[in-house]
Design an enzyme around this catalytic site. Structure first.
Site: not given
Ligand code: DAK
Length: 262
Positions: A68, A114, A117, A137
């Site tokens: 997400a 997400g 998921e 998460e």
């Molecule tokens: N959201 C927003 N931006 C993201 C992102 C994300 N999930 N993942 C990556 N980006 C963005 C980064 O911020 C970066 O943007 P800039 O800084 O260049 O502007 C760009 O994509 C490239 O990412 P990285 O520079 O970080 O790239 P790397 O190769 O160094 O790393 C990575 C890749 C996938 C390991 C890293 O980007 C990472 O850890 N990303 C986050 C992964 C993550 O934690 N995903 C889970 C998110 S939590 C809900 C239900 C569900 C959810 C929420 C609410 N409700 C019921 C309301 C779900 C939550 C999730 O999914």
């Protein structure tokens, strides 16, 4: 078809390739993506009688969907924003899961949070060699919120789901295949082709039987309904279908069946 700001759509001989197109954010799911998917699955695709199936993938070589959109999520009003997003997300994922034509996730890179998921809501997952699945998460102080705590254990078992959800560790393509999260592993860049190949194969089968199979298999995971009853009712309806008569006649006459979806 409606205009889709965050999706690219390409028709390949009746198979719709849906590419989530936010490569600058690793295709993270923001509100626009959810609204686009909702309109696609609720309004546009049900009108397409020629549709054989759908492949969902991510733009670029790096990510399927990295989760997400964390940045957008933080900017939402805390009283209603999270609830609205959550409701829409769940609705969209159920729509995909219950869609009457096959939906395959072609996982070309990171499928995190997400994104994992979303892939699990699809009927099957094809992992490219660079695919990385995971539910990280817990690193953000959250739990999976789009069905991950329910779908992951059903796919890989309770113990493994506990471990991956509590550690947030990523799952490689080969490991995803070994534990039943991915149906196939293919060379990077071949995910969509493999998914299309499977959909084209299934498109030669009786369409009503395919749709009823999806319903009945989904029912096996829904504790509020009796899946055996769903199977019996579906079976009864299919025995009355023209396609069953055609399929049986084709078998006896040693020819290829010409199914009409009736
Ligand atoms: N959201 C927003 N931006 C993201 C992102 C994300 N999930 N993942 C990556 N980006 C963005 C980064 O911020 C970066 O943007 P800039 O800084 O260049 O502007 C760009 O994509 C490239 O990412 P990285 O520079 O970080 O790239 P790397 O190769 O160094 O790393 C990575 C890749 C996938 C390991 C890293 O980007 C990472 O850890 N990303 C986050 C992964 C993550 O934690 N995903 C889970 C998110 S939590 C809900 C239900 C569900 C959810 C929420 C609410 N409700 C019921 C309301 C779900 C939550 C999730 O999914």
């Amino acid at each position: 078809m409606s205009d889709y700001k965050s999706l690219l759509l390409e028709d390949q001989d009746g198979v719709l390739i849906v590419t989530i197109n936010r490569p600058e954010a690793l295709n993270a799911l923001n509100n626009d993506v959810f609204v686009n998917l909702q309109i696609l699955f609720a309004e546009d695709l049900p009108k397409r009688t020629d549709l054989k199936g759908v492949v969902i993938t991510g733009a670029g070589e790096k990510a399927f969907v990295a989760g997400a959109d964390i940045k957008e999520f933080l900017s939402l009003p805390s009283d209603t924003g999270g609830f609205d997003l959550s409701k829409r997300g769940h609705e969209v994922f159920f729509m995909i899961e219950q869609f009457h034509k096959l939906v395959i996730a072609a996982v070309n890179g990171f499928a995190l949070g997400g994104g994992c998921e979303l892939a699990m809501a699809c009927h099957m997952r094809i992992a490219g060699a660079k695919a990385r699945f995971g539910q990280p998460e817990v690193n953000l102080g959250l739990i999976p919120g789009y069905g991950g705590t329910q779908r992951l254990p059903k796919l890989i078992g309770r113990g493994r789901a506990m471990e991956y959800t509590l550690t947030g560790d990523m799952i490689s393509a080969d490991e995803a295949y070994r534990i039943g999260l991915a149906n196939h592993v293919v060379e990077a860049g071949e995910e969509v082709n493999k998914a299309v190949e499977i959909i084209q194969k299934i498109a030669t089968k009786a369409p009503l039987a395919v749709a009823k199979s999806i319903d009945a298999i989904n029912a096996s995971e829904d504790e509020s309904i009796n899946g055996y009853h769903v199977e019996v009712n579906a079976f009864k309806q299919l025995t009355l279908s023209e396609d069953f008569k055609e399929g049986a006649a084709a078998f006896i006459e040693k020819r290829k069946a010409n199914f009409k979806g009736k």
